[in-house]
Design an enzyme around this catalytic site. Structure first.
Site: not given
Ligand code: PAF
Length: 280
Positions: A30-31, A37, A61, A147-148, A153, A186-187
């Protein structure tokens, strides 16, 4: 690095690679990219001839009142980082490209989505599963990297590809941490300086809890004591749970492969982290 914004452009390029017999790895994001990343990209580059990264802040999401509108969008900087990491193709779709028909068809994850984060973020994992399925159908990679840190997820996606016979191999990559142990996210940028100083205590609590499990202290006591400790530091703990690492159900004393999952708010952001380990 090539950059495309439409599914047609993406498919044309991928078709050319496929004709040459090249393998494709995919890193969906999600950038607002950080070293975590880039670690996914590095792993992807080891495993395939070409690496595709997507940047798409997926609205389905995010729940009501969450940070979809304000989620950090840093495309320029992200592009530089991906170029430097020698990514072959960046897919930067618009919302309309991904959801042209308001996406009335969704992927429903089932039981796993109701546990842990799912209980606090209604519909979150269905939104993740839906967008990841769509991205897999668009990119059609051989292998995809997650990522773990987002342990639940990763479990949801592994289950999904198995249940829906999606021919993509899923690889989990270990969490990248700051020097003081805070999991990169990112948060983290939402933390104030004061909160940032407290934030590493989340991982410290996980490490302490793991040691206590290995010293055979009762699970319930460990969960309770560590939640109380974090609350006393200023966290608002959603859950601190010792689980079976394979099915994410609360662990029993007989389980050997374990994960401790934690989610807690600290000021504005909700931080998640985990630690995996084996017990004799
Ligand atoms: O982990 C994330 O950044 C997001 O949940 C993903 C897997 C890119 C789906 O939008």
């Amino acid at each position: 690095m090539q950059k495309v914004t439409t599914v047609n452009q993406l498919r044309n390029l991928i078709r050319q690679w496929r004709k040459k017999g090249l393998s494709i790895a995919f890193v969906p994001t999600m950038g607002n990219l950080h070293s975590g990343h880039i670690k996914l990209v590095r792993e992807a580059k080891k495993q395939a001839d070409r690496v595709v990264v997507s940047i798409f802040v997926n609205p389905t999401q995010f729940g009501a009142g969450e940070d979809f509108e304000n989620y950090p969008r840093t495309e320029r900087v992200d592009e530089d980082k991906l170029t430097e990491a020698s990514v072959d193709l960046l897919f930067l779709p618009t919302i309309f490209e991904i959801y042209p028909n308001k996406a009335s068809t969704r992927v429903s994850v089932g039981d796993l989505a109701a546990l842990h984060c799912g209980a606090y973020r209604m519909g979150h994992f269905d939104g993740v599963a839906t967008v990841v399925t769509k991205l897999f159908n668009m990119v059609q990679p051989d292998i995809a990297f997650f990522g773990e840190k987002d342990f639940q997820q990763l479990a949801v996606i592994r289950n999904m590809v198995q249940d829906l016979n999606i021919p993509v191999e899923i690889l989990g990559v270990s969490t990248e941490r700051e020097k003081d142990g805070l999991a990169m996210s990112s948060r983290n940028g939402y933390l104030t300086a004061k909160e940032r100083a407290i934030a590493p205590k989340l991982y410290q609590a996980l490490c302490m809890a793991r040691d206590e499990v290995l010293q055979t202290k009762a699970f319930k006591t460990i969960e309770k004591e560590n939640s109380t400790l974090l609350e006393s530091e200023g966290f608002k703990v959603d859950y601190f749970s010792i689980c079976n690492a394979d099915n994410l159900q609360l662990a029993t004393e007989n389980d050997k492969s374990l994960v401790i999952l934690v989610a807690a708010k600290l000021g504005r952001p909700r931080l998640i982290d985990n630690i995996t380990f084996s017990k004799k």
